[in-house]
Design an enzyme around this catalytic site. Structure first.
Site, short mmCIF file in Angstrom:
data_model
loop_
_atom_site.label_atom_id
_atom_site.label_comp_id
_atom_site.label_asym_id
_atom_site.label_seq_id
_atom_site.Cartn_x
_atom_site.Cartn_y
_atom_site.Cartn_z
N HIS A 181 -10.72 -8.83 18.85
CA HIS A 181 -10.54 -7.59 18.07
C HIS A 181 -9.62 -7.84 16.88
O HIS A 181 -9.94 -7.50 15.74
CB HIS A 181 -9.96 -6.50 18.99
CG HIS A 181 -9.57 -5.24 18.26
ND1 HIS A 181 -10.41 -4.16 18.14
CD2 HIS A 181 -8.44 -4.90 17.58
CE1 HIS A 181 -9.81 -3.21 17.44
NE2 HIS A 181 -8.61 -3.64 17.09
N GLU A 182 -8.47 -8.44 17.17
CA GLU A 182 -7.49 -8.66 16.10
C GLU A 182 -8.02 -9.60 15.02
O GLU A 182 -7.77 -9.41 13.83
CB GLU A 182 -6.17 -9.19 16.67
CG GLU A 182 -5.45 -8.22 17.60
CD GLU A 182 -5.22 -6.84 16.98
OE1 GLU A 182 -5.09 -6.75 15.75
OE2 GLU A 182 -5.21 -5.86 17.74
O1 X8Z Z 1 -4.53 -0.47 19.07
C1 X8Z Z 1 -5.52 -1.15 19.24
C2 X8Z Z 1 -5.56 -2.59 18.75
C3 X8Z Z 1 -4.83 -2.76 17.47
S1 X8Z Z 1 -5.58 -1.98 16.13
C4 X8Z Z 1 -4.97 -3.48 19.79
N1 X8Z Z 1 -6.57 -0.67 19.94
C5 X8Z Z 1 -6.56 0.67 20.49
C6 X8Z Z 1 -5.54 0.78 21.60
O2 X8Z Z 1 -5.06 -0.24 22.10
O3 X8Z Z 1 -5.21 1.89 21.99
C7 X8Z Z 1 -7.82 -1.35 20.19
C8 X8Z Z 1 -8.64 -0.42 21.02
C9 X8Z Z 1 -7.94 0.90 21.04
ZN ZN Z 2 -7.41 -2.78 15.63
#
Ligand code: X8Z
Ligand code: ZN
Length: 666
Positions: A418-419
């Site tokens: 994802h990152e």
């Molecule tokens: O915050 C994130 C990433 C960084 S943009 C790790 N996410 C959300 C979360 O963890 O709440 C990815 C999926 C949803």
């Molecule tokens: Zn992200």
């Protein structure tokens, strides 16, 4: 495909054992200019010249802002907090100045790019700056303080030498692996108690955000946040309702099945009043991803091994044992601790190299050497950091980093992919003028890496040695679908409810005295999740989720969870794939890579519907590919749930303990 094991990568990464500091995810704030006060406009400056100047000033000030933010996220102290707040304050004051200056060009001739850049200057900021300098300073101070509080959050139990203190990572471990009802409740409650002291600061923070939004001409901060999507804020809210309606029936089936299994495991305590799922039993602090409940929710035992976490842990253990074997003499406790850190770091780097390999297999470039030197891979031992994963573009010129506290488990493994999606977006749009260096919209930014995650099929996982031999059977298919659904389908209502809460906070329909009640009402309405014990207004449960104290808008993740299936399907088409959507992987496919990179390189230079159309052939966000992907699972779930009354009732639960769930023990 020939197995290419993670351990091979370890040999390469073990040489690079250092990491240095890093910056804050500007996909949330880009374009985030930094540095000096706004320069007065030169006499006779045209609109096009104005935007050219702003772009230069953004580029010039940016590294100082990102450095300050990186330091405050990777070394939380009062000093780094102060420096980050000040840098942010200067940056937002400068942005205010540009927005003021842009007003004189209203109605003047300008290129379409300039008109778009002026629009983006206003709509891409998540922290709207109040005009009053004192209020601006107060706002940025609170922002740094709240993020620091989240990062430092620690739950201590007991007193004296018996005292046990744990941070988020350790408390999450409990939810991931411990199936004891009370141990999970303690971990869940413990983490949520760390957010209680944020309540007053967040209340003031929300007030100041609204002052800034109103100073910019918006009704409130929620309206500003909804205005960054090339449509009106009202149209945008309706779009999210439309998309949710498409996927809600699928979520309800998954919810129903999960409840049956939880009840089988925990008896009456597996469901809370009204048929909702108990918040602390979902394997995840926020119930946004249910993958950790695999032990309970796996459809078929012995239909193919998907235990990635066990393999990653093996690799870390092997690393440690290798170091131990090489050590001469009797290692001291401190030697052993050092060896453990080295093993953790080597494993984290190997996981990251594996993720990089997917991107390069599609023809995207390798990450720069500086990435490997400056990234924070694991939680440092000697200081407080914000562990929540994010990706950084430090200078718009190749200094890209990620900041994580990687552990050897499946969730962190996919989070790395994802990152890197963010990082590849940065690298692809760095050629654009700074104002266009952001996602087509913020949901695009979040969907890039996750599109790759969808292509991490069981066959791909087998090819990299992270799962054993895969069966080709209906049962194995349902298992694979369930594995994906626990991450992707479970997430959907969570992706909506966070900003439904903040939109309400900002527009005043949720008052500070009802913060917690409203939070749990929305959890109930969208997720069908409820706390097992009373959560009155002495708590501030919203603050226990990073993006609230971190002020990162959240609807982007909901959009991403729809869009990523559209992107995935488009890349499968580009790769010439024929077959059921769920079985497609484009690992190694250069045509898919070229198509992906072309989308990334557009940044925000044109309205997102155009970018989406170039990618998918349609200019609408649409959940049809989500439903196409999960069609076999949805059929299967319907059969499993036959005879059950699915769904839940949303009687308010936050202030009254749910009877069955809290009174029984055993
Ligand atoms: O915050 C994130 C990433 C960084 S943009 C790790 N996410 C959300 C979360 O963890 O709440 C990815 C999926 C949803
Ligand atoms: Zn992200």
């Amino acid at each position: 495909m020939k197995p290419r094991h993670l351990l091979l990568a370890l040999a390469v990464s073990a040489a690079v054992l250092t990491f240095a500091g890093c910056k804050k995810a500007p996909e949330s704030a880009a374009p985030t200019p930094g540095g000096v006060a706004t320069t007065p406009p030169p006499e006779g400056e045209t609109a096009d010249q104005f935007i050219a100047r702003v772009n230069n000033e953004i580029r010039a000030g940016y590294p100082e802002l990102t450095s300050a933010q990186w330091l405050s996220s990777t070394y939380i102290t009062d000093d780094s907090e102060l420096v980050a707040a000040k840098a942010n304050e200067r940056n937002l004051a400068q942005l205010r100045g540009w927005i003021e200056q842009s007003k004189k060009f209203e109605g003047q001739p300008m290129s379409p790019d300039t008109a778009r850049a002026i629009m983006l200057l206003k709509t891409q900021v998540s922290m709207p700056p109040p005009k009053d300098p004192k209020q601006l300073a107060e706002l940025t101070k609170l922002a740094s303080k709240l993020e620091g509080m989240y990062g430092k959050g620690t739950y201590c139990k007991g007193a004296g030498p018996q005292q046990q203190c744990r941070q988020l990572g350790e408390l999450e471990d409990v939810l991931r692996t411990n199936r004891d009802y009370d141990a999970q409740l303690d971990a869940w409650q413990g983490w949520h108690s760390t957010a209680q002291p944020m309540r007053k600061d967040y209340t003031r923070f929300a007030e100041l955000l609204n002052v800034g939004a109103r100073d910019m001409g918006y009704a409130d901060t929620g309206e500003l946040w909804r205005s960054g999507y090339d449509m009106t804020p009202a149209q945008f809210a309706a779009e999210t309702d439309r998309l949710w309606a498409q996927v809600k029936p699928l979520y309800e089936q998954l919810h129903c099945y999960a409840r049956t299994q939880l009840t089988a495991k925990y008896g009456d305590r597996g469901a809370v009043a009204g048929g909702m799922l108990p918040a602390h039993l979902m394997g995840n602090m926020w119930q946004q991803d249910w993958s950790n409940l695999w032990d309970m929710l796996q459809p078929y035992a012995n239909a193919g091994d998907l235990d990635v976490t066990a393999k990653l842990q093996d690799i870390q253990r092997q690393q440690y044992n290798l170091a131990l074997a090489k050590h001469t003499g009797n290692p001291t406790a401190s030697d052993l601790a050092d060896m453990q850190v080295a093993a953790n770091l080597a494993t984290a780097k190997a996981m990251t190299e594996r993720a990089q390999d997917f991107y390069t297999s599609m023809g995207l470039p390798k990450l720069p050497a500086s990435y490997w030197e400056k990234t924070q891979f694991i939680k440092p031992r000697d200081r407080e950091v914000v562990c929540h994963a994010n990706a950084w573009d430090m200078n718009m010129a190749g200094d890209v980093r990620t900041k994580m506290c990687i552990k050897p488990n499946e969730e962190d493994f996919t989070t790395i992919y994802h990152e890197l999606g963010h990082v590849y977006y940065y690298m692809a749009y760095n050629k654009l003028p700074p104002i266009f260096q952001t996602g087509a919209h913020d949901g695009f930014h979040e969907a890039i890496g996750d599109t790759i995650v969808l292509a991490m099929t069981p066959d791909y996982m087998q090819s990299i040695g992270l799962v054993g031999e895969q069966q080709q059977s209906d049962q194995a298919l349902i298992n694979a679908q369930m594995r994906m659904a626990l991450a992707k389908v479970a997430f959907l209502p969570f992706g909506l409810m966070i900003d439904r809460w903040r939109w309400g906070v900002f527009d005043g329909t949720i008052k500070p005295e009802n913060y917690n009640q409203a939070w749990w009402d929305l959890k109930a309405k969208y997720q069908g999740v409820a706390p097992a014990t009373a959560r009155g207004e002495e708590f501030f449960d919203a603050g226990a989720k990073y993006h609230v104290p971190g002020n990162t808008p959240y609807t982007r993740y909901f959009l991403s969870h729809i869009l990523q299936f559209q992107f995935y399907k488009a890349l499968c088409d580009a790769a010439g794939y024929k077959g059921p959507l769920y079985a497609c992987s484009f690992y190694g496919n250069k045509a898919a890579g070229a198509k992906f990179e072309a989308m990334l390189a557009r940044g925000a230079s044109q309205p997102w519907p155009q970018t989406l159309k170039e990618m998918t052939g349609s200019d609408k966000m649409d959940a049809t590919p989500v439903l196409e992907y999960f069609a076999p699972l949805q059929d299967w779930l319907k059969k499993q749930n036959e005879g059950q009354t699915c769904g839940w009732s949303t009687t308010p639960v936050a202030s009254a303990p749910a009877s069955a769930a809290t009174t029984k023990r055993g």
